[in-house]
Design a protein around this motif. Sequence first.
Motif, PDB file in Angstrom:
ATOM      1  N   ASP A 109       0.830  -1.208   0.000  1.00  0.00           N
ATOM      2  CA  ASP A 109       0.000   0.000   0.000  1.00  0.00           C
ATOM      3  C   ASP A 109       0.865   1.259   0.000  1.00  0.00           C
ATOM      4  O   ASP A 109       0.552   2.246  -0.672  1.00  0.00           O
ATOM      5  CB  ASP A 109      -0.903   0.014   1.233  1.00  0.00           C
ATOM      6  CG  ASP A 109      -1.946  -1.103   1.223  1.00  0.00           C
ATOM      7  OD1 ASP A 109      -2.227  -1.643   0.136  1.00  0.00           O
ATOM      8  OD2 ASP A 109      -2.457  -1.431   2.304  1.00  0.00           O
ATOM      9  N   LEU A 110       1.965   1.206   0.757  1.00  0.00           N
ATOM     10  CA  LEU A 110       2.866   2.358   0.818  1.00  0.00           C
ATOM     11  C   LEU A 110       3.560   2.571  -0.525  1.00  0.00           C
ATOM     12  O   LEU A 110       3.744   3.723  -0.951  1.00  0.00           O
ATOM     13  CB  LEU A 110       3.892   2.175   1.934  1.00  0.00           C
ATOM     14  CG  LEU A 110       4.886   3.319   2.113  1.00  0.00           C
ATOM     15  CD1 LEU A 110       4.178   4.644   2.391  1.00  0.00           C
ATOM     16  CD2 LEU A 110       5.897   3.003   3.226  1.00  0.00           C
ATOM     17  N   LEU A 111       3.930   1.503  -1.197  1.00  0.00           N
ATOM     18  CA  LEU A 111       4.531   1.645  -2.523  1.00  0.00           C
ATOM     19  C   LEU A 111       3.570   2.357  -3.469  1.00  0.00           C
ATOM     20  O   LEU A 111       3.980   3.253  -4.223  1.00  0.00           O
ATOM     21  CB  LEU A 111       4.914   0.279  -3.092  1.00  0.00           C
ATOM     22  CG  LEU A 111       5.375   0.268  -4.557  1.00  0.00           C
ATOM     23  CD1 LEU A 111       6.575   1.180  -4.776  1.00  0.00           C
ATOM     24  CD2 LEU A 111       5.667  -1.144  -5.021  1.00  0.00           C
ATOM     25  N   THR A 112       2.308   1.978  -3.438  1.00  0.00           N
ATOM     26  CA  THR A 112       1.314   2.656  -4.279  1.00  0.00           C
ATOM     27  C   THR A 112       1.256   4.143  -3.948  1.00  0.00           C
ATOM     28  O   THR A 112       1.249   4.993  -4.843  1.00  0.00           O
ATOM     29  CB  THR A 112      -0.071   2.016  -4.085  1.00  0.00           C
ATOM     30  OG1 THR A 112      -0.043   0.684  -4.615  1.00  0.00           O
ATOM     31  CG2 THR A 112      -1.147   2.814  -4.801  1.00  0.00           C
ATOM     32  N   ALA A 113       1.228   4.461  -2.660  1.00  0.00           N
ATOM     33  CA  ALA A 113       1.133   5.862  -2.244  1.00  0.00           C
ATOM     34  C   ALA A 113       2.392   6.635  -2.601  1.00  0.00           C
ATOM     35  O   ALA A 113       2.321   7.767  -3.109  1.00  0.00           O
ATOM     36  CB  ALA A 113       0.873   5.932  -0.744  1.00  0.00           C
ATOM     37  N   MET A 114       3.565   6.049  -2.334  1.00  0.00           N
ATOM     38  CA  MET A 114       4.824   6.723  -2.669  1.00  0.00           C
ATOM     39  C   MET A 114       4.947   6.923  -4.170  1.00  0.00           C
ATOM     40  O   MET A 114       5.304   8.016  -4.637  1.00  0.00           O
ATOM     41  CB  MET A 114       6.008   5.908  -2.154  1.00  0.00           C
ATOM     42  CG  MET A 114       6.290   6.036  -0.674  1.00  0.00           C
ATOM     43  SD  MET A 114       7.798   5.109  -0.233  1.00  0.00           S
ATOM     44  CE  MET A 114       8.096   5.753   1.428  1.00  0.00           C
TER      45      MET A 114
END
Length: 209
Positions: A84-89
């Motif tokens: 999820d963090l990869l998507t956001a970053m």
Amino acid sequence: MASERRTADFWFDPVCPYTWITSRWLVDVTRVRPVTVRWRVMSLSVLNEHRDDSPEGEWEEYLWGPVRVCAAVEERFGRQALGDLLTAMGTRFHLRGDWGNLAGALADAGLPRRMAQAAGSTAYDGAVRSSHAQAVALAGADAGTPVVSVVRPDGERVGFFGPVVSPAPTGEAAGRLWDGLLLLAGVPGFYEVRRARAGPPRFGPVGAV
């Protein structure tokens, strides 16, 4: 007969634009093939630290921050949260050009903003290096980011740098590229297919993890 569910390990440094594109391809693959992704961290800083030149130039000092935050999130919240963090970053970095707001990316992923403090700490460097070493052990010391790993039909786990693709195919086209990767990975003697890149990275639609 239903296809067997497979697990793909995906190592990434979130600042790499081609890695971001490949990650969106793999997210799309999960929608058309029975594939589960295990998100993992690797580091361009670790990859390049023994080189005489600095291919990242002025970005070199910045590069540690995002992967440290990723390692902290993986340790505390698990690999789905890391995805999820990869998507956001990636959405902030590569689509919006917003490279400085790690706390904002964390909030976008539903994670505590305070985790951004990890960017300036060396506490997670060991975890970053350990995860990076696992990718290198599978794909080789000359591999870059991303690294994708699957299990061959004979039970051996193999890893490859890439696929590097721009823009990423979507829908059934994404599934066909995955099928091709599995075919190549299933050949014990297969090592590399490569050609020169044509132009800058081309970002397609944003896929959620």
